[in-house]
Design a protein around this motif. Structure first.
Motif, PDB file in Angstrom:
ATOM      1  N   LYS A  32       0.885  -1.230   0.067  1.00 32.60           N
ATOM      2  CA  LYS A  32      -0.107  -0.065  -0.043  1.00 32.60           C
ATOM      3  C   LYS A  32       0.942   1.331  -0.157  1.00 32.60           C
ATOM      4  CE  LYS A  32      -0.444   0.624   4.939  1.00 32.60           C
ATOM      5  NZ  LYS A  32      -1.370   0.602   6.252  1.00 32.60           N
ATOM      6  N   GLY A  33       0.212   2.460  -0.230  1.00 31.75           N
ATOM      7  CA  GLY A  33       0.960   3.615  -0.267  1.00 31.75           C
ATOM      8  C   GLY A  33      -0.136   4.609   0.343  1.00 31.75           C
ATOM      9  N   GLU A  34       0.627   5.645   0.926  1.00 31.19           N
ATOM     10  CA  GLU A  34       0.020   6.773   1.776  1.00 31.19           C
ATOM     11  C   GLU A  34       0.884   7.947   1.425  1.00 31.19           C
ATOM     12  OE1 GLU A  34      -2.537   8.110   5.537  1.00 31.19           O
ATOM     13  OE2 GLU A  34      -1.734   6.130   5.525  1.00 31.19           O
ATOM     14  N   GLY A  35       0.517   9.253   0.808  1.00 31.16           N
ATOM     15  CA  GLY A  35       1.176  10.293   0.911  1.00 31.16           C
ATOM     16  C   GLY A  35       2.515   9.977   0.013  1.00 31.16           C
ATOM     17  N   VAL A  36       3.842  10.464   0.617  1.00 26.94           N
ATOM     18  CA  VAL A  36       5.025  10.145  -0.058  1.00 26.94           C
ATOM     19  C   VAL A  36       5.459   8.824   0.666  1.00 26.94           C
ATOM     20  CG1 VAL A  36       5.546  12.546   0.045  1.00 26.94           C
ATOM     21  CG2 VAL A  36       6.348  11.039   1.992  1.00 26.94           C
ATOM     22  N   TRP A  37       4.908   7.904   1.262  1.00 24.16           N
ATOM     23  CA  TRP A  37       5.163   6.720   1.719  1.00 24.16           C
ATOM     24  C   TRP A  37       4.961   5.583   1.055  1.00 24.16           C
ATOM     25  CZ3 TRP A  37       9.118   7.045   5.007  1.00 24.16           C
ATOM     26  CH2 TRP A  37       9.288   8.338   5.540  1.00 24.16           C
ATOM     27  N   LEU A  38       5.679   4.524   0.850  1.00 22.13           N
ATOM     28  CA  LEU A  38       5.145   3.316   0.285  1.00 22.13           C
ATOM     29  C   LEU A  38       5.467   1.978   1.540  1.00 22.13           C
ATOM     30  CD1 LEU A  38       7.118   3.276  -3.156  1.00 22.13           C
ATOM     31  CD2 LEU A  38       4.538   3.456  -2.958  1.00 22.13           C
ATOM     32  N   TYR A  39       4.559   1.063   1.513  1.00 21.82           N
ATOM     33  CA  TYR A  39       4.671   0.071   2.674  1.00 21.82           C
ATOM     34  C   TYR A  39       4.807  -1.326   1.846  1.00 21.82           C
ATOM     35  CZ  TYR A  39       3.063   4.134   5.448  1.00 21.82           C
ATOM     36  OH  TYR A  39       2.990   5.287   6.145  1.00 21.82           O
ATOM     37  N   ASP A  40       5.703  -2.058   2.349  1.00 17.86           N
ATOM     38  CA  ASP A  40       5.806  -3.139   1.792  1.00 17.86           C
ATOM     39  C   ASP A  40       5.189  -4.503   2.638  1.00 17.86           C
ATOM     40  OD1 ASP A  40       7.653  -4.159   3.741  1.00 17.86           O
ATOM     41  OD2 ASP A  40       9.309  -4.025   2.828  1.00 17.86           O
ATOM     42  N   ILE A  41       5.175  -5.749   2.116  1.00 18.53           N
ATOM     43  CA  ILE A  41       4.476  -6.739   2.641  1.00 18.53           C
ATOM     44  C   ILE A  41       5.077  -7.103   3.820  1.00 18.53           C
ATOM     45  CG2 ILE A  41       3.336  -7.580   0.614  1.00 18.53           C
ATOM     46  CD1 ILE A  41       5.666  -9.540   0.419  1.00 18.53           C
ATOM     47  N   HIS A  60       0.708   9.129  -2.774  1.00 19.15           N
ATOM     48  CA  HIS A  60      -0.139   7.847  -2.987  1.00 19.15           C
ATOM     49  C   HIS A  60      -1.638   7.764  -2.396  1.00 19.15           C
ATOM     50  CE1 HIS A  60       3.557   5.973  -4.868  1.00 19.15           C
ATOM     51  NE2 HIS A  60       4.009   6.530  -3.898  1.00 19.15           N
ATOM     52  N   SER A  61      -2.385   7.163  -2.913  1.00 17.40           N
ATOM     53  CA  SER A  61      -3.800   6.907  -2.518  1.00 17.40           C
ATOM     54  C   SER A  61      -4.358   8.492  -2.018  1.00 17.40           C
ATOM     55  CB  SER A  61      -3.598   5.894  -1.103  1.00 17.40           C
ATOM     56  OG  SER A  61      -5.222   5.610  -0.815  1.00 17.40           O
ATOM     57  N   ASN A  62      -4.396   9.150  -2.736  1.00 18.30           N
ATOM     58  CA  ASN A  62      -4.818  10.701  -2.607  1.00 18.30           C
ATOM     59  C   ASN A  62      -6.466  10.481  -2.565  1.00 18.30           C
ATOM     60  OD1 ASN A  62      -6.270  12.993  -3.826  1.00 18.30           O
ATOM     61  ND2 ASN A  62      -4.234  13.860  -3.320  1.00 18.30           N
ATOM     62  N   LYS A  63      -7.127  10.738  -1.368  1.00 14.47           N
ATOM     63  CA  LYS A  63      -8.387  10.717  -1.312  1.00 14.47           C
ATOM     64  C   LYS A  63      -9.401  11.315  -2.263  1.00 14.47           C
ATOM     65  CE  LYS A  63      -8.411   9.910   3.837  1.00 14.47           C
ATOM     66  NZ  LYS A  63      -6.939   9.726   4.014  1.00 14.47           N
ATOM     67  N   ARG A  64      -9.066  12.639  -2.760  1.00 13.32           N
ATOM     68  CA  ARG A  64      -9.974  13.089  -3.853  1.00 13.32           C
ATOM     69  C   ARG A  64      -9.713  12.382  -5.171  1.00 13.32           C
ATOM     70  NH1 ARG A  64      -9.697  19.641  -4.289  1.00 13.32           N
ATOM     71  NH2 ARG A  64     -10.996  18.927  -6.109  1.00 13.32           N
ATOM     72  N   ILE A  65      -8.721  11.925  -5.555  1.00 10.83           N
ATOM     73  CA  ILE A  65      -8.563  11.096  -6.664  1.00 10.83           C
ATOM     74  C   ILE A  65      -9.009   9.858  -6.699  1.00 10.83           C
ATOM     75  CG2 ILE A  65      -6.904  10.110  -8.392  1.00 10.83           C
ATOM     76  CD1 ILE A  65      -5.085  12.474  -7.994  1.00 10.83           C
ATOM     77  N   TYR A 287      -1.577   7.755 -11.268  1.00 14.42           N
ATOM     78  CA  TYR A 287      -2.596   6.562 -11.123  1.00 14.42           C
ATOM     79  C   TYR A 287      -2.812   5.473 -12.185  1.00 14.42           C
ATOM     80  CZ  TYR A 287      -4.766   7.922  -6.820  1.00 14.42           C
ATOM     81  OH  TYR A 287      -5.065   8.154  -5.283  1.00 14.42           O
ATOM     82  N   MET A 288      -2.922   6.402 -13.452  1.00 10.14           N
ATOM     83  CA  MET A 288      -3.266   5.339 -14.656  1.00 10.14           C
ATOM     84  C   MET A 288      -2.269   5.742 -15.883  1.00 10.14           C
ATOM     85  SD  MET A 288      -7.428   4.612 -14.774  1.00 10.14           S
ATOM     86  CE  MET A 288      -7.051   3.358 -16.158  1.00 10.14           C
ATOM     87  N   PRO A 289      -1.940   4.722 -16.849  1.00 12.72           N
ATOM     88  CA  PRO A 289      -1.373   5.284 -17.890  1.00 12.72           C
ATOM     89  C   PRO A 289      -2.151   6.138 -18.827  1.00 12.72           C
ATOM     90  CG  PRO A 289      -1.332   2.887 -17.599  1.00 12.72           C
ATOM     91  CD  PRO A 289      -2.199   3.341 -16.711  1.00 12.72           C
ATOM     92  N   MET A 290      -1.556   7.193 -19.413  1.00 11.24           N
ATOM     93  CA  MET A 290      -2.286   7.945 -20.303  1.00 11.24           C
ATOM     94  C   MET A 290      -1.426   9.136 -20.937  1.00 11.24           C
ATOM     95  SD  MET A 290      -5.898  10.412 -20.242  1.00 11.24           S
ATOM     96  CE  MET A 290      -5.136  11.638 -19.589  1.00 11.24           C
ATOM     97  N   SER A 291      -1.424   9.430 -22.082  1.00 14.63           N
ATOM     98  CA  SER A 291      -0.582  10.427 -22.676  1.00 14.63           C
ATOM     99  C   SER A 291      -1.485  11.237 -23.767  1.00 14.63           C
ATOM    100  CB  SER A 291       0.566   9.755 -23.255  1.00 14.63           C
ATOM    101  OG  SER A 291       0.324   9.054 -24.621  1.00 14.63           O
ATOM    102  N   VAL A 292      -1.107  12.295 -23.952  1.00 13.03           N
ATOM    103  CA  VAL A 292      -1.791  13.127 -24.904  1.00 13.03           C
ATOM    104  C   VAL A 292      -0.529  13.831 -25.815  1.00 13.03           C
ATOM    105  CG1 VAL A 292      -3.845  13.737 -23.540  1.00 13.03           C
ATOM    106  CG2 VAL A 292      -1.928  15.304 -23.572  1.00 13.03           C
ATOM    107  N   VAL A 293      -1.060  14.153 -26.996  1.00 10.99           N
ATOM    108  CA  VAL A 293      -0.133  14.937 -27.852  1.00 10.99           C
ATOM    109  C   VAL A 293      -1.140  16.317 -28.180  1.00 10.99           C
ATOM    110  CG1 VAL A 293       0.910  15.360 -30.303  1.00 10.99           C
ATOM    111  CG2 VAL A 293       1.100  13.142 -28.876  1.00 10.99           C
ATOM    112  N   MET A 294      -0.540  17.557 -27.982  1.00 12.57           N
ATOM    113  CA  MET A 294      -1.242  18.645 -28.163  1.00 12.57           C
ATOM    114  C   MET A 294      -0.805  19.227 -29.612  1.00 12.57           C
ATOM    115  SD  MET A 294      -2.246  20.034 -24.457  1.00 12.57           S
ATOM    116  CE  MET A 294      -3.608  21.186 -25.194  1.00 12.57           C
ATOM    117  N   THR A 295      -1.434  20.053 -30.201  1.00 13.50           N
ATOM    118  CA  THR A 295      -0.881  20.446 -31.527  1.00 13.50           C
ATOM    119  C   THR A 295      -1.941  21.723 -31.856  1.00 13.50           C
ATOM    120  OG1 THR A 295       0.157  20.225 -33.794  1.00 13.50           O
ATOM    121  CG2 THR A 295      -2.195  19.178 -33.259  1.00 13.50           C
TER     122      THR A 295
END
Length: 451
Positions: A32-41, A60-65, A287-295
Motif C-alpha cells: 500500500k501507499g499513503e502520501g509520500v510513503w510506500l509500505y511493503d508486505i 499515493h492513495s490521494n483521497k480526492r482522486i 494513477y493510470m497510463p495516459m498520454s496526449v499530444v497537443m498541437t
C-alpha cells in the motif's frame, strides 16, 4: 511473504534491470501507499522521493482522486474513442487547452509517453508530406536526450545505453550536442548565459533545414541523462530558429510537465509555444497510463477533408481517451488549481535545494548540486576540481541506492546522479528525512569503500 518474492522472480521480467542483480537484491513487494510513503508486505516503509518514476504528483492513495476513480467506474470505464467520446475526455481537453501555451488547441489521446512521441513525429512528417515538403523526412534531436523506448522514440534519443544495440533498426536522425552546463565548454553559467552552446544547433539547422521535419527536445531538463538543467534562452533561440526555417518544434514535457520545474510546463520558463507538446506521467498523478499530444489548428486542418482524400491521421490505441484515466486527470488539475500547488511548492523546493547544498558543500565526491522547481540533483564525481566522473562499472549510484533502501528511502539513481523529485504533498519533516538519509547513505558508501 517470501512466497510473493519467489513467484515474482519466477514469472516477472522487470524493466530497466539486469535480472541477475535480483539474486542479491530481491524485489520489494509493495502492499500500500499513503502520501509520500510506500509500505511493503513485511511492514517496512520507504519515502518515495522519485515519485515512482516521476509520475506521482499528489501522493499515493490521494483521497480526492480515489473518489474520482470510484465515481467514474460506476458510470463508464472505457469506450471506443473512434466516433464515440466521453465526458471526462471532453472536460480534460478543454482544461488542457486553457492551461497550455496558446498555439496548442487540439488534443490527441494515447496511453504512454513513448507513443506520444511517436505520434508527434508521425504527425509532423505526415503534415509535411501533405504540404508537398517531401524532402523533410528527418528529425533533429540532442545528444543525451531521452524520449522513450519504442523504435521511433529511441531513434530521437541520445543515450547509447538504451539504443546502441538497436541502431540498425532506427531512423536516420540528426544529432546535435546538447547543453552541458556543469561542464560548459564556454565557461558560462546557466543562470546568466546567453546559451552560447546554441551555436551547434544553429549550425546544424542552417546546414540541414531543407530535410528537417521537426526538432524534438526535453525543455529545460534532460531527465534520464542525469537531470541536466539548461538555460531558457536556449529554448527561446530554438523557437525562433524553427520559425525561420519552417521546422516543427516538439516539446517532450512527459517528465517535466505538471509543475516539476516550478512552472506548470517547462516551456513556460521561456514563454514559448511548441508546435507539438507531449504530455504523460503527471497528467494522471501516477494513477493510470495516459498520454496526449497537443498541437495547433494549422496542423489539425492539414488532416481535415473528405475520407477519400486519404488525409486522415489513422493512428489509434485501444485505450485512447480512457474515461477512468481522463476523470483522474480532470481531478488532478482541479487540485492543482484549488490548492495552488505550483505556488505552494516554492517553499518546499527551496528547502530541498538549501538543505542539499548545505550537506554537500564539504563533500569532495559531489561535483554539483543543481535544482529547478521540485527537482534537485546531486552529481557524484571522482574529482571535484576536474569534474571527472566515476566509471560506470563502479556503479556508485546503484550501491548508494541499495544502502538508502535499507534506511527507508527510495532513491533510484541515474548513473552517478542522485536526485529528489518527490510528490508535492511532502512536508518539511519528510524533506529533512529525505535529504539527510540520502547524504547518510552517501557517507556510508564512501566510508566503506576505498576511492
Amino acid at each position: 511473504m517470501k512466497d510473493y518474492v519467489a513467484k515474482d522472480l519466477k514469472y516477472i521480467w522487470h524493466p530497466s534491470s539486469q535480472m541477475k542483480d535480483y539474486e542479491d537484491f530481491k524485489p520489494i513487494v509493495i502492499e500500500k501507499g499513503e502520501g509520500v510513503w510506500l509500505y511493503d508486505i513485511d511492514g517496512n516503509k520507504y519515502l518515495d522521493c522519485i515519485s515512482s518514476w516521476w509520475t506521482n504528483t499528489l501522493g499515493h492513495s490521494n483521497k480526492r482522486i480515489n473518489e474520482a476513480v470510484k465515481t467514474q467506474a460506476d458510470n463508464i470505464e472505457h469506450v471506443i474513442f473512434a466516433n464515440f467520446s466521453n465526458k471526462p475526455a471532453i472536460k480534460l481537453s478543454e482544461k488542457l487547452v486553457k492551461i497550455t501555451p496558446d498555439r496548442l488547441t487540439k488534443v490527441f489521446f494515447s496511453d504512454n509517453g513513448s507513443s506520444a512521441v511517436e505520434i508527434a513525429l508521425k504527425m509532423s512528417f505526415h503534415y509535411n508530406m501533405q504540404k508537398g515538403n517531401t524532402r523533410k523526412k528527418r528529425f533533429l534531436t540532442l545528444t543525451d536526450a531521452y524520449h522513450g523506448e519504442t523504435l521511433g522514440a529511441l531513434s530521437v534519443g541520445g543515450i547509447d545505453e538504451y539504443s546502441v544495440i538497436y541502431k540498425p533498426l532506427l531512423l536516420d536522425t540528426i544529432k546535435v550536442e546538447s547543453p552541458d552546463c556543469y561542464r560548459c565548454k564556454y565557461g558560462c553559467n546557466r543562470d546568466t548565459c546567453n546559451a552560447e552552446c546554441f551555436k551547434a544547433m544553429e549550425e546544424s539547422v542552417v546546414k540541414n533545414h531543407e530535410e528537417i521535419s521537426a526538432i524534438i527536445i526535453e525543455p529545460m531538463v534532460q531527465g534520464a541523462s542525469g537531470m541536466k538543467i539548461y538555460s531558457p534562452v536556449y529554448l527561446k533561440k530554438l523557437r525562433k530558429l524553427c520559425d525561420e526555417y519552417n521546422i516543427h518544434l516538439i516539446a517532450d514535457e512527459i517528465a517535466m510537465g505538471f509543475g516539476r520545474t516550478g512552472k506548470m510546463f517547462a516551456c513556460n520558463h521561456a514563454n514559448i509555444s511548441p508546435d507539438f507538446m507531449c504530455l504523460s506521467k503527471g497528467i494522471t498523478a501516477g494513477y493510470m497510463p495516459m498520454s496526449v499530444v497537443m498541437t495547433s489548428d494549422e496542423i489539425y486542418d492539414c488532416f481535415y477533408g473528405e475520407y477519400n482524400e486519404r488525409k486522415a491521421f489513422l493512428h489509434s490505441h485501444t485505450y485512447s481517451g480512457n474515461a477512468l484515466a481522463c476523470a483522474i486527470a480532470v481531478e488532478n488539475l482541479k487540485i492543482f488549481e484549488e490548492e495552488n500547488i505550483i505556488e505552494n511548492n516554492k517553499e518546499k523546493s527551496n528547502l530541498i535545494k538549501n538543505l542539499t547544498i548545505e550537506r554537500a558543500k564539504d563533500f569532495k565526491y559531489i561535483g554539483e548540486v543543481r535544482s529547478i522547481g521540485m527537482i534537485t540533483a546531486i552529481e557524484l564525481v571522482q574529482n571535484r576540481e576536474t569534474k571527472e566522473p566515476f566509471h560506470w562499472s563502479k556503479r556508485v549510484g546503484y550501491e548508494i541506492y541499495k544502502i538508502a533502501i535499507k534506511k527507508g528511502l527510495l532513491l533510484r539513481p541515474l548513473g552517478n546522479v542522485l536526485y529528489f523529485i518527490p510528490p508535492y504533498v511532502i512536508n518539511k519533516d519528510e524533506i529533512k528525512f529525505m535529504v539527510n538519509t540520502c547524504f547518510d547513505s552517501i557517507e556510508e558508501f564512501f566510508k566503506n569503500n576505498n576511492f
